[in-house]
Write an enzyme that holds these catalytic residues in place. Structure first.
Site, short mmCIF file in Angstrom:
data_model
loop_
_atom_site.label_atom_id
_atom_site.label_comp_id
_atom_site.label_asym_id
_atom_site.label_seq_id
_atom_site.Cartn_x
_atom_site.Cartn_y
_atom_site.Cartn_z
N LYS A 280 -1.30 1.32 -16.88
CA LYS A 280 -0.19 1.14 -15.96
C LYS A 280 1.07 0.87 -16.77
CE LYS A 280 -0.43 -0.77 -11.31
NZ LYS A 280 -1.14 -1.59 -10.35
N GLU A 364 -9.67 -6.62 3.64
CA GLU A 364 -9.18 -7.50 4.70
C GLU A 364 -10.27 -7.87 5.70
OE1 GLU A 364 -7.59 -4.82 3.55
OE2 GLU A 364 -5.71 -5.63 2.77
N ARG A 392 -6.28 -3.94 9.75
CA ARG A 392 -7.63 -3.56 9.31
C ARG A 392 -8.71 -4.49 9.87
NH1 ARG A 392 -8.09 -0.62 4.35
NH2 ARG A 392 -7.09 1.32 4.93
C1 LIG Z 1 -5.27 -2.19 3.14
C2 LIG Z 1 -4.30 -2.52 2.04
N1 LIG Z 1 -4.27 -3.76 1.52
C3 LIG Z 1 -3.37 -4.06 0.55
C4 LIG Z 1 -2.51 -3.13 0.07
C5 LIG Z 1 -1.47 -3.48 -0.97
N2 LIG Z 1 -1.66 -2.72 -2.22
C6 LIG Z 1 -0.92 -1.63 -2.49
S1 LIG Z 1 -1.30 -0.93 -3.94
C7 LIG Z 1 -2.46 -2.11 -4.24
C8 LIG Z 1 -3.23 -2.08 -5.53
C9 LIG Z 1 -3.78 -0.76 -5.79
O1 LIG Z 1 -4.48 -0.78 -7.00
P1 LIG Z 1 -5.19 0.52 -7.50
O2 LIG Z 1 -5.83 1.21 -6.34
O3 LIG Z 1 -6.08 0.17 -8.62
O4 LIG Z 1 -3.99 1.44 -7.97
P2 LIG Z 1 -2.93 1.18 -9.14
O5 LIG Z 1 -1.70 0.62 -8.51
O6 LIG Z 1 -3.55 0.23 -10.12
O7 LIG Z 1 -2.69 2.51 -9.71
C10 LIG Z 1 -2.53 -3.03 -3.20
C11 LIG Z 1 -3.43 -4.20 -3.17
C12 LIG Z 1 -2.57 -1.84 0.65
N3 LIG Z 1 -1.74 -0.87 0.29
N4 LIG Z 1 -3.47 -1.58 1.63
#
Ligand SMILES: Cc1ncc(C[n+]2csc(CCOP(=O)(O)OP(=O)(O)O)c2C)c(N)n1
Length: 629
Positions: A280, A364, A392
């Site tokens: 990242k 969630e 959710r």
């Molecule tokens: C249901 C839900 N809960 C929380 C989030 C907030 N959120 C957005 S991106 C993320 C992390 C995503 O991590 P990853 O899938 O590993 O992708 P990266 O950003 O590391 O590429 C979170 C928790 C969301 N988008 N949807």
């Protein structure tokens, strides 16, 4: 902007590039992202991590025929840039500009919209099965981050994939980060694979083969790629048990390796999962050093990565510091987040009570049922979940918490319009989805001091409760040193009046006050009421004013349908009282991204709009005595 990037107008332009040009293009894209997002803000870190991955995918596959899905899709900026939106990219997250996530309406290359996590695998499977049924040939590729695999839906999809289709590609984009560090057994499992020496040797030698032969004739490439991919093939028990052939882990920044591997996987006639390791923030030191901050942020200085110092504290910070205060007095209070320690403020709680802090991952539904379990054992769980993500967990709230009358507190940050993130992130439905559930107490504070009071009240309520508060800075009022509980179901009358009663839910009280001021100047006597409770609603107060005023006005940062104003109408109707209610809230459609004030003006969440609607009701009542004052 570099010349190569400007020369890409279609997927075909991309496919003409050799590896050296692709590497150059990757660097141009990085620089372009760093500079552009420094002005607009956005998800810089995640996108810098998938530059090569996206280039490789678009080199090997042909969207829009092939279907490419990104989980959450906050990391789809490069996809947007390459697929026809370079010219408009500087408008991303700006009013009228590109959305920060994939949108089906934005481009034919965006085959599936998202914003919430965990949907890519299920949706991709749906597309693959639809293709199989209709005899299509296209490929379906779902790219999901390691944190997306902490989400139940991803596993529900995995449970189905091998039974339903023979051709689908899942790309696990593993950077070891969610927004915070990724958590749980799955994260540890991925980490074990990545750090295993045997895998490392295999993938290093595979990379060398592809690098050595990259650029030779197509036949040689194909043969070598196959060898490379086969040598990387090493069964990962978890995915193999789900019936997906596992490949990897491979270096997600090695373009030739990625391209050749995708070419190889494209020919496979079985569902496959490719484990790709990415970093990242790749190529931008401030983002590598400050992973959490650069997951998503507002404008920053491109040279240093610095952002403007924050002014007022946020509601999230007040929530967190109040929870620390309350937890000191009550050892049964525990805090739960679903992968949002930073956004909810709970990372401020964690150091004070590490054993009473739980990050359950992007889960969630589990968070809420886990809270219910703890509540049965005498604990006071406080679930800090954004309004939009709590959607959710609707059934767990009904079935596990409310039906069993368990004392779980839901603290819903980002309740109301979220602004730049757009419709996937606006918190405009929580009143509607919670109000109809028996047992729940639903509150909205007008300012930060009242948020603290409501939190104290909530942890004392013997059943479920929820508090909604907005994104961003607090009102800036004086705070009491200690929060005080407030009487359940009692509104707060801020100004008495006899012509019109104006109710402003939460921080919308500001608009109620402004409207009252204007109406007073027009000669009307306006009551200003802070309802505090959506449920139970203060019927006594409503009845009292219904006997005196010509109209009610309600302001809420929520959809009108099923919202607070509707609760007022229903309560009046139940009491057999016919007084008009002017309801100011969001209309019955999805609101686009943009600046909050602009969108409020566009959709009539303004004092002007309220005044226009309420004045005729008051005029008809003819109150000459008051007009004269
Ligand atoms: C249901 C839900 N809960 C929380 C989030 C907030 N959120 C957005 S991106 C993320 C992390 C995503 O991590 P990853 O899938 O590993 O992708 P990266 O950003 O590391 O590429 C979170 C928790 C969301 N988008 N949807």
């Amino acid at each position: 902007m570099g010349t190569l990037l400007e020369s890409i107008h279609s997927p075909a332009d991309l496919k003409r590039l050799n590896y050296a040009q692709m590497a150059e293009l990757a660097e141009e894209i990085r620089e372009f992202l760093i500079q552009t997002l420094s002005k607009t803000g956005g998800h810089l870190g995640p996108n810098l991590g998938v530059v090569e991955l996206t280039l490789a995918l678009h080199t090997v596959f042909d969207t829009p025929t092939d279907k490419l899905l990104f989980d959450v899709s906050h990391q789809a900026y490069i996809h947007k840039i390459l697929m026809g939106r370079l010219d408009r990219f500087a408008t991303i997250r700006q009013p009228g500009g590109l959305n920060g996530f994939m949108l089906r309406t934005e481009s034919e290359h965006d085959c599936y919209g998202a914003g919430h996590a965990g949907t890519a695998l299920s949706a991709a499977l749906g597309m693959a099965v639809a293709r199989d049924l209709s005899g299509g040939k296209e490929h379906v590729i779902a790219v999901a981050g390691d944190a997306a695999f902490t989400n139940g839906i991803s596993f529900e999809a995995l449970n189905n994939i091998a039974d339903q289709t023979k051709r689908m590609i899942v790309v696990l984009n593993d950077n070891e980060w969610s927004i915070d560090r990724n958590v749980g057994a799955i994260a540890r499992y991925f980490h074990r694979i990545v750090t295993n020496e045997r895998y490392r040797n295999l993938h290093d030698s595979a990379a060398r083969i592809v690098e050595k032969f990259g650029g030779k004739t197509a036949v040689t490439l194909a043969r070598r790629a196959e060898e490379a991919a086969k040598s990387m093939l090493w069964p990962s028990i978890l995915f193999e048990e789900f019936g997906l052939q596992y490949f990897g882990p491979i270096d997600g920044h090695n373009l030739p390796l990625l391209v050749e591997t995708f070419r190889f996987l494209k020919a496979e006639n079985r569902p496959v999962l490719l484990h790709v390791l990415t970093q990242k923030g790749r190529g931008y030191q401030p983002a590598i050093d400050r992973q959490k901050k650069f997951h998503g942020l507002g404008p920053y200085d491109a040279d240093t990565g610095d952002t403007k110092p924050a002014g007022q504290p946020t509601y999230a910070e007040v929530f967190a510091t109040t929870l620390v205060q309350l937890a000191r007095q009550n050892e049964k209070i525990v805090a739960i987040t679903a992968a949002m320690p930073n956004g909810t403020g709970l990372d401020l709680f964690r150091p004070h009570f590490p054993k009473r802090y739980f990050d359950v991952g992007i889960a969630e539904e589990h968070a809420v049922i886990f809270a219910a379990g703890m509540a049965t054992q005498g604990f006071r769980p406080v679930c800090a979940i954004y309004s939009t993500f709590l959607q959710r967990a609707f059934d767990p709230i009904v079935h596990d918490v409310c039906l069993q009358k368990l004392p779980v507190v839901f603290c819903m940050d980002r309740a109301g319009l979220s602004g730049d993130d757009g419709p996937t992130h606006h918190g405009l439905f929580d009143i509607s989805y919670l109000r109809g559930i028996p047992e729940i107490v639903l509150m909205a504070p007008k300012d930060e001091d009242e948020l603290a009071d409501m939190m104290k009240t909530a942890v004392e309520i013997p059943g479920p409760s929820a508090i909604r508060y907005p994104r961003g800075a607090v009102a800036g009022v004086a705070r009491k040193p200690e929060p005080q509980s407030i009487p359940i179901g009692k509104a707060e009358v801020l100004e008495d009046g006899s012509d019109v009663a104006i109710l402003g839910l939460g921080p919308m009280i500001t608009l109620a006050r402004q409207l009252a001021g204007r109406l007073e100047r027009e000669g009307y006597s306006a009551a200003v009421i802070n309802p505090r409770f959506v449920k139970p609603i203060d019927r006594e107060m409503l009845e009292h004013y219904a006997r005196r005023v010509a109209a009610f006005v309600t302001f809420e940062d929520h959809v009108k349908m099923g919202g607070f104003g509707t609760a007022v109408v229903e309560a009046l109707e139940d009491m057999g009282i016919a007084v008009p209610v002017v309801r100011i809230g969001w209309p019955d459609h999805f609101i686009e991204h943009g600046k909050i004030d602009d969108l409020r003006a566009k959709y009539g969440l303004t004092v002007d709009a309220a005044q226009l609607q309420v004045l005729p009701l008051l005029t008809r009542r003819q109150r000459p005595a008051l007009v004269a004052s």
